[in-house]
Scaffold this motif. Structure first.
Motif, PDB file in Angstrom:
ATOM      1  N   ASP A  12      28.772 104.447  65.354  1.00 35.99           N
ATOM      2  CA  ASP A  12      28.451 103.169  65.993  1.00 35.99           C
ATOM      3  C   ASP A  12      28.612 103.344  67.496  1.00 35.99           C
ATOM      4  OD1 ASP A  12      28.105 100.620  66.862  1.00 35.99           O
ATOM      5  OD2 ASP A  12      29.957  99.822  66.002  1.00 35.99           O
ATOM      6  N   LYS A  13      27.477 103.467  68.172  1.00 36.11           N
ATOM      7  CA  LYS A  13      27.517 103.657  69.619  1.00 36.11           C
ATOM      8  C   LYS A  13      27.360 102.340  70.360  1.00 36.11           C
ATOM      9  CE  LYS A  13      25.555 108.321  69.274  1.00 36.11           C
ATOM     10  NZ  LYS A  13      24.444 109.204  69.663  1.00 36.11           N
ATOM     11  N   TYR A  15      24.957  99.982  69.814  1.00 33.36           N
ATOM     12  CA  TYR A  15      23.557  99.725  70.128  1.00 33.36           C
ATOM     13  C   TYR A  15      23.310  98.224  70.284  1.00 33.36           C
ATOM     14  CZ  TYR A  15      22.550 104.582  68.934  1.00 33.36           C
ATOM     15  OH  TYR A  15      22.521 105.948  68.914  1.00 33.36           O
ATOM     16  N   ARG A  16      22.456  97.896  71.229  1.00 31.48           N
ATOM     17  CA  ARG A  16      22.123  96.496  71.472  1.00 31.48           C
ATOM     18  C   ARG A  16      21.225  95.936  70.367  1.00 31.48           C
ATOM     19  NH1 ARG A  16      19.013  95.039  76.958  1.00 31.48           N
ATOM     20  NH2 ARG A  16      17.345  96.049  75.800  1.00 31.48           N
ATOM     21  N   VAL A  18      18.850  97.423  66.569  1.00 33.03           N
ATOM     22  CA  VAL A  18      18.357  98.498  65.714  1.00 33.03           C
ATOM     23  C   VAL A  18      16.964  98.105  65.229  1.00 33.03           C
ATOM     24  CG1 VAL A  18      18.628  99.688  63.502  1.00 33.03           C
ATOM     25  CG2 VAL A  18      20.612  99.319  64.965  1.00 33.03           C
ATOM     26  N   TYR A  39      15.066 101.415  77.377  1.00 30.66           N
ATOM     27  CA  TYR A  39      16.000 100.953  76.338  1.00 30.66           C
ATOM     28  C   TYR A  39      16.404 102.074  75.379  1.00 30.66           C
ATOM     29  CZ  TYR A  39      14.571  96.119  77.506  1.00 30.66           C
ATOM     30  OH  TYR A  39      14.313  94.926  78.129  1.00 30.66           O
ATOM     31  N   GLU A  41      18.469 104.414  75.247  1.00 25.59           N
ATOM     32  CA  GLU A  41      19.886 104.698  74.995  1.00 25.59           C
ATOM     33  C   GLU A  41      20.613 103.478  74.426  1.00 25.59           C
ATOM     34  OE1 GLU A  41      21.146 107.664  75.289  1.00 25.59           O
ATOM     35  OE2 GLU A  41      19.252 108.472  76.069  1.00 25.59           O
ATOM     36  N   GLU A  42      19.969 102.325  74.504  1.00 28.09           N
ATOM     37  CA  GLU A  42      20.622 101.081  74.085  1.00 28.09           C
ATOM     38  C   GLU A  42      20.166 100.591  72.714  1.00 28.09           C
ATOM     39  OE1 GLU A  42      19.825  98.214  77.095  1.00 28.09           O
ATOM     40  OE2 GLU A  42      20.590  99.459  78.723  1.00 28.09           O
ATOM     41  N   GLU A  43      18.996 101.044  72.277  1.00 29.40           N
ATOM     42  CA  GLU A  43      18.438 100.561  71.021  1.00 29.40           C
ATOM     43  C   GLU A  43      18.049 101.755  70.146  1.00 29.40           C
ATOM     44  OE1 GLU A  43      15.471  97.572  71.646  1.00 29.40           O
ATOM     45  OE2 GLU A  43      16.678  96.526  73.161  1.00 29.40           O
ATOM     46  N   ARG A  44      18.316 101.603  68.858  1.00 28.01           N
ATOM     47  CA  ARG A  44      18.127 102.718  67.932  1.00 28.01           C
ATOM     48  C   ARG A  44      16.963 102.449  66.985  1.00 28.01           C
ATOM     49  NH1 ARG A  44      22.768 105.097  63.777  1.00 28.01           N
ATOM     50  NH2 ARG A  44      21.736 107.087  63.404  1.00 28.01           N
ATOM     51  N   THR A 105      25.007  93.699  65.173  1.00 27.83           N
ATOM     52  CA  THR A 105      23.805  94.252  65.795  1.00 27.83           C
ATOM     53  C   THR A 105      22.539  93.574  65.280  1.00 27.83           C
ATOM     54  OG1 THR A 105      24.927  96.402  65.904  1.00 27.83           O
ATOM     55  CG2 THR A 105      22.549  96.390  66.274  1.00 27.83           C
TER      56      THR A 105
END
Length: 292
Positions: A12-13, A15-16, A18, A39, A41-44, A105
């Motif tokens: 769990d990094k 993320y803003r 998924v 985005y 690095e912020e969204e997976r 998330t």
């Protein structure tokens, strides 16, 4: 490798958001779109790659259903050896990643006006039915038509993977204003999946905003007529490269159905004696056909 993947699933990094997408091309396009928005690095992105319009989906949310589907694909569809060998592993890994999404998330599910993405949407919402996350549904092909003023007589994307990244950027930015799926909507999608998962048909189409189960022979006559048309255009009854015939079928079809299914049906028509073959049917590029 297994331990590494388990860590990746559980990580769990913060993320803003998924994104859940259905297909490799969609994943690649969305990845590029997120880079353009800065985005990445912020969204997976979680990629669920399967062609659910084809093959049985009976009880797919259970192990016996997945095994049933796997055996059908292995015995009917010409797929890459590596793909079929890793099919169940990759399927279960995607499911595990979705179930491991942290409860805080937001979840963005990308879909389109086609049987594959609509079935996958219902399947995924069934898997997520007990989560409390905000869930958003982004119907990319519908929004494409709405935002880019595509006339009815022009071609438009049949699935999300056909949309260019720069247009996905605009669709995503517009979609961020919409409300999440309500509990009532979620319950409806879950019920629809439960109904779909009782069926054993091996082909589904998208028609009048509904998923329709049809016989796997549904497009056989269409394929035969396309072959007749090609023979007529050439002026003689010579062999047609199988990829040429299948491309002609897909090019005039208002459905998003992959070529492996039509190649399977072509082989069945060969076995029935409707087509004769020249070459070895281990893949489309290796053989040609003509009507008897």
């Amino acid at each position: 490798e297994y331990k590494k993947n388990q860590l990746d699933i559980k990580s769990d990094k913060g993320y803003r958001a998924v994104h859940i997408v259905f297909g490799d091309s969609t994943s690649g396009s969305l990845q590029q779109a997120l880079k353009e928005l800065n985005y990445q690095e912020e969204e997976r992105i979680i990629r669920f790659s399967d062609m659910l319009e084809v093959g049985p989906i009976w009880q797919l949310h259970k192990e016996e259903g997945l095994n049933y589907r796997y055996e059908w694909l292995k015995n009917h569809i010409n797929l890459d050896d590596e793909y079929i060998d890793e099919y169940k592993y990759n399927f279960n890994r995607a499911v595990s990643m979705m179930k491991a999404i942290p409860k805080s998330t937001p979840i963005m599910i990308w879909t389109g006006e086609n049987a594959h993405e609509q079935i996958a949407l219902r399947y995924v919402l069934f898997l997520l039915k007990d989560k409390i996350n905000d869930i958003f549904i982004l119907n990319a092909t519908k929004k494409y038509k709405d935002h880019f003023n595509v006339p009815n007589n022009e071609c438009f994307p049949l699935h999300t993977g056909e949309i260019l990244p720069e247009k996905l950027v605009r669709i995503y930015e517009e979609s961020r204003k919409q409300a999440p799926v309500s509990q009532h909507q979620l319950a409806e999608f879950v019920e629809e999946w439960q109904a779909l998962s009782t069926m054993k048909e091996c082909l589904r189409i998208w028609e009048k905003q509904e998923i329709i189960n049809v016989e796997e022979t549904y497009y056989d006559n269409y394929m035969i007529n396309k072959a007749k048309q090609l023979h007529k255009e050439r002026g003689y009854n010579d062999f047609i490269h199988s990829a040429r015939l299948i491309g002609e079928v897909m090019g005039h079809l208002n459905q998003s159905i992959g070529d492996p299914f039509f190649e399977y049906r072509l082989r069945q028509l060969i076995l029935k004696g409707i087509f004769e073959i020249k070459g070895v049917p281990k893949a489309m590029r290796y053989y040609s056909v003509r009507l008897k």
